[in-house]
Enzyme design. Sequence first.
Site, PDB file in Angstrom:
ATOM      1  N   SER A  92       0.876  -1.186   0.000  1.00 19.58           N
ATOM      2  CA  SER A  92       0.000   0.000   0.000  1.00 19.58           C
ATOM      3  C   SER A  92       0.906   1.226   0.000  1.00 19.58           C
ATOM      4  O   SER A  92       1.152   1.836   1.036  1.00 19.58           O
ATOM      5  CB  SER A  92      -0.920  -0.018   1.227  1.00 19.58           C
ATOM      6  N   LYS A 166      -6.172   2.660  -3.574  1.00 20.41           N
ATOM      7  CA  LYS A 166      -6.040   1.958  -2.290  1.00 20.41           C
ATOM      8  C   LYS A 166      -6.093   2.945  -1.131  1.00 20.41           C
ATOM      9  O   LYS A 166      -6.776   2.716  -0.124  1.00 20.41           O
ATOM     10  CB  LYS A 166      -4.717   1.190  -2.268  1.00 20.41           C
ATOM     11  N   LYS A 235      -1.432   5.663   8.486  1.00 21.24           N
ATOM     12  CA  LYS A 235      -0.442   5.956   7.422  1.00 21.24           C
ATOM     13  C   LYS A 235      -1.152   6.064   6.063  1.00 21.24           C
ATOM     14  O   LYS A 235      -0.886   6.973   5.279  1.00 21.24           O
ATOM     15  CB  LYS A 235       0.609   4.822   7.401  1.00 21.24           C
TER      16      LYS A 235
END
Lengths: 304, 304, 304, 304
Positions: A92, A166, A235
Amino acid sequence: MKPTAFAGLGAMGFPMAAHLARQGQTLVWNRTAATAEAHAAQYGTQAQQSLEGLARADLIVTCLPTSQEVWEVMRVLGPHLQPGTVWLDCTSGHPSSAREQAEWLRQYGADFLDAPVSGGTAGASAGTLTVMVGGDPAVLERVQPRLAFAQKVVHVGEEGAGFSVKAINNTLLAANLWAAGEGLAALALAGVDLGAALEVINASSGRSNATENLIPQRVLTREFPATFALGLLTKDIGIGLDLAQSGKAATPLLAQVGGLFRAATTVTGPQQDHTAALKLIEQLNGVQLGTQAPSLGTEGPKQA
Amino acid sequence: MKPTAFAGLGAMGFPMAAHLARQGQTLVWNRTAATAEAHAAQYGTQAQQSLEGLARADLIVTCLPTSQEVWEVMRVLGPHLQPGTVWLDCTSGHPSSAREQAEWLRQYGADFLDAPVSGGTAGASAGTLTVMVGGDPAVLERVQPRLAFAQKVVHVGEEGAGFSVKAINNTLLAANLWAAGEGLAALALAGVDLGAALEVINASSGRSNATENLIPQRVLTREFPATFALGLLTKDIGIGLDLAQSGKAATPLLAQVGGLFRAATTVTGPQQDHTAALKLIEQLNGVQLGTQAPSLGTEGPKQA
Amino acid sequence: MKPTAFAGLGAMGFPMAAHLARQGQTLVWNRTAATAEAHAAQYGTQAQQSLEGLARADLIVTCLPTSQEVWEVMRVLGPHLQPGTVWLDCTSGHPSSAREQAEWLRQYGADFLDAPVSGGTAGASAGTLTVMVGGDPAVLERVQPRLAFAQKVVHVGEEGAGFSVKAINNTLLAANLWAAGEGLAALALAGVDLGAALEVINASSGRSNATENLIPQRVLTREFPATFALGLLTKDIGIGLDLAQSGKAATPLLAQVGGLFRAATTVTGPQQDHTAALKLIEQLNGVQLGTQAPSLGTEGPKQA
Amino acid sequence: MKPTAFAGLGAMGFPMAAHLARQGQTLVWNRTAATAEAHAAQYGTQAQQSLEGLARADLIVTCLPTSQEVWEVMRVLGPHLQPGTVWLDCTSGHPSSAREQAEWLRQYGADFLDAPVSGGTAGASAGTLTVMVGGDPAVLERVQPRLAFAQKVVHVGEEGAGFSVKAINNTLLAANLWAAGEGLAALALAGVDLGAALEVINASSGRSNATENLIPQRVLTREFPATFALGLLTKDIGIGLDLAQSGKAATPLLAQVGGLFRAATTVTGPQQDHTAALKLIEQLNGVQLGTQAPSLGTEGPKQA
């Protein structure tokens, strides 16, 4: 056919690489070498001691915590790649890294695809992941048949588009989860039965993956199983907000979500499951969602 | 068996009352009398010129725009009710009104249940609505078999709990919708294909009713069919925030959602479909979500 | 000249009533009668055992916690008022209450002015309060010379306008305070000296009453003296948001402020000083603003 | 004594460099050379055609739009610097750039100080700017006597701390301004006189530089003089939010402010004065703050 290589045998990568092994020679590498050897023993893959050992593959798949770790691997392995190699990164990662990494690999004649996955550890084991891919569609077409861990592969745009989708998906997950947590806190303070409320919401227009699955299974049960860490979700929201900033997008609601998840991470801890963010909502409202008492029924959680 | 009465033959009430007529004598009333007469002609119900005419029913069902209109009807009809009558209010009303109205009806020996519905006009026509009910469960048990418009009836708590759950459901709808709109705007500005992005999100953790249904069907198509007015949704969010305030719940994210939908209502207009709120996001981002051009592919929406 | 009456001898009211006594006969009442007697002994006012005893005044001043307490006093005293009496309410009340109370008093021939004050307990003692008044300007003109506790009296609009301005002022106080708290937390985490940062900000465009006075005097010193309770400020923000909702104003930022202060009140406690809201910011950021250590310099706070 | 050099003769830099010229030889450079020549003609400075011409100075002052432009200048000029040169950057730059630029200059034996200023074009002309400085305090001490454009110089921390404080100051400016705009919109919709409301607020606890100066002078007058561009303020908020993210600070309120100013910039235009952000609030609320009609009274602004 040349072998496929897989670097990063974590909770996702380990079962993903196993699916690759079903259809041809597969080289595996992991920072902790013992994990690669265990994988080789279990699935017949070939463990590599050094990253350079992966260079004879023509498809490199990486699945690492962040784009930072991908850079570390790439700087070692990249100069050894054969022209025509495809690097498919399931991390990711960050859209700006995708563009820089694609550029960097081009000097070695290799192509980069950003290809993060969704479906969680369950989907990785079952080989039913969804892969969202950014980059050259012709390159994707060439390697798509070899992505044995995927049930669905969707090309979403140019380099970085996979990481972008994503990041936004995960930001929406966070937004929907937090909104539901606030709403349920208000209902709990008003004395409403939360199990019944969720039953209704999930048959109504306010439903989301958060109300249908995450909250009944993880929050109301008080289990908070740590399958996706709160720190990693925070994050990812940061990546989503970076994307917005670089595109000059105005996202005031998602921005607030980012601040609230950062706070939850600080208060609750980054290693907790991402649904533990709702513990901060509980604290801010002086109320608990759900109960530790086991559900006696067979129809799912009814805790309030 | 005594007749059932239905007051408020709007887009939802008209088909709901038709289902009641299938199982017994049904009295109908509407502010515009011609609508009641049309209903009688079509479904064999008995149109009443005056509200007092409904008083011989032992189950009164109301379905009106807000609790304000319910009060107007109740002040006329209430004093004529027979002891033991049940008043079941399907309006998306205010929890504090529910408590006051239940109290007020008690002087006439009548019981009040707040019983808003979800499922939209399609569910009303099909008789598959979900009903969320607040009030005395014994009273609900008595009338539940007669709620022929419902597929699912869930008791959610004391008086006002039904309205509370409805308000929070709609607030979550608004939150999920706005969050998705912001996320898609960021992706559009980054050049990502929105149809492909939604395909991925809907197979992933960020999905919601907004991403699965509302945005593909109403926003990307640019149709914005006005089945649920933006002004009414904004009113419902206001009820949700009132609920939070009276319970001293801390809901900073939902509060921001309320401000943004109020702005969207002012800019776009209260009669627009609730999904037209995303037109404000488009304006704030200088980008359009979707296109009027038909999708050429066969795999669903691919507009960007 | 008829006497002036004062009801509500709290931290603000006690010194305010003392100023009234300087210029004529003043009747005082307090829920706890001993406080009124102490006031009489100290300032030569006339303590009344019963609210009805205030009715011979032609100017009634009230200063109570919320509009709820004003209603309680008014329902007892109102029917005894002489026609022509002016009721000047210095409570931080609710605009909708102002309109209802003005209407209710009209049946007794009395006029209502909503007249909240600013300046704190220091201004009340010094007789330098600012009064913001809603209602008939001709009525205000008649009584203004008798408001001996005021340095500045500003007519801001019709009934309720005084309460509205007070509520918005306090909401801005909260917004500026919270924003500064977040900004300082970010600086503290970046290792910046907060005393130096505030020195710069207070010479720059980002300054506010929060950065100039509240934070250096109350937060960096860790004193948090409880002169204005967090719970009351959160109540006032609620009034500000009610005002916005009833006027269909879109205030997403102030709405978030309301949610955050509600959370701070729950976590920190309603009796704490309003600046203690920043303790929640500290907790959410894992950092402390300022230090208990005394500043050694002579140039003001230098804590980080 | 060696000369001082100044690069970037914009609205701020032009008068700042003039102050330097009062106390010694000053070299000036500007991307558009004619501006440097005009400065030389007017103030007796020495215009340089090339950046390298600045290298004989031992104090280089830069004042450019963003850290990006500073990098461009530094990459050309840096290699020519003499050891011991001090580079003092008055740009509203990025803290991470400060650290990288300091590191980069070290290879040429030069020191870097980030030293953004506040006070606006008026302060630059008057030589009364406030300078907030990050970096080695001993280096600052050496050059501080030569900063003739400054009234106040404050050392706030290590490299990047100056940029950090500037970014947070400007973010607070934006927060206070937007909050006040929302509050005034709510008051305007409630029919309250805004001039009177501001008079009260500015004598009360909710006051800020926005309510005391910016809104009365720029918004209520409808003048919006473009002295500080909205696009630059939005850029600065972005730096503030980057700072928060890199320090893992939770700033949900400031994050929302960032989203709202980004929206205002898109809708209103980046070249508008920063106070024109309130035009978006006006649009979202369907109301105008202030009026072009001159105030007839003598007590200051009374526009509503």
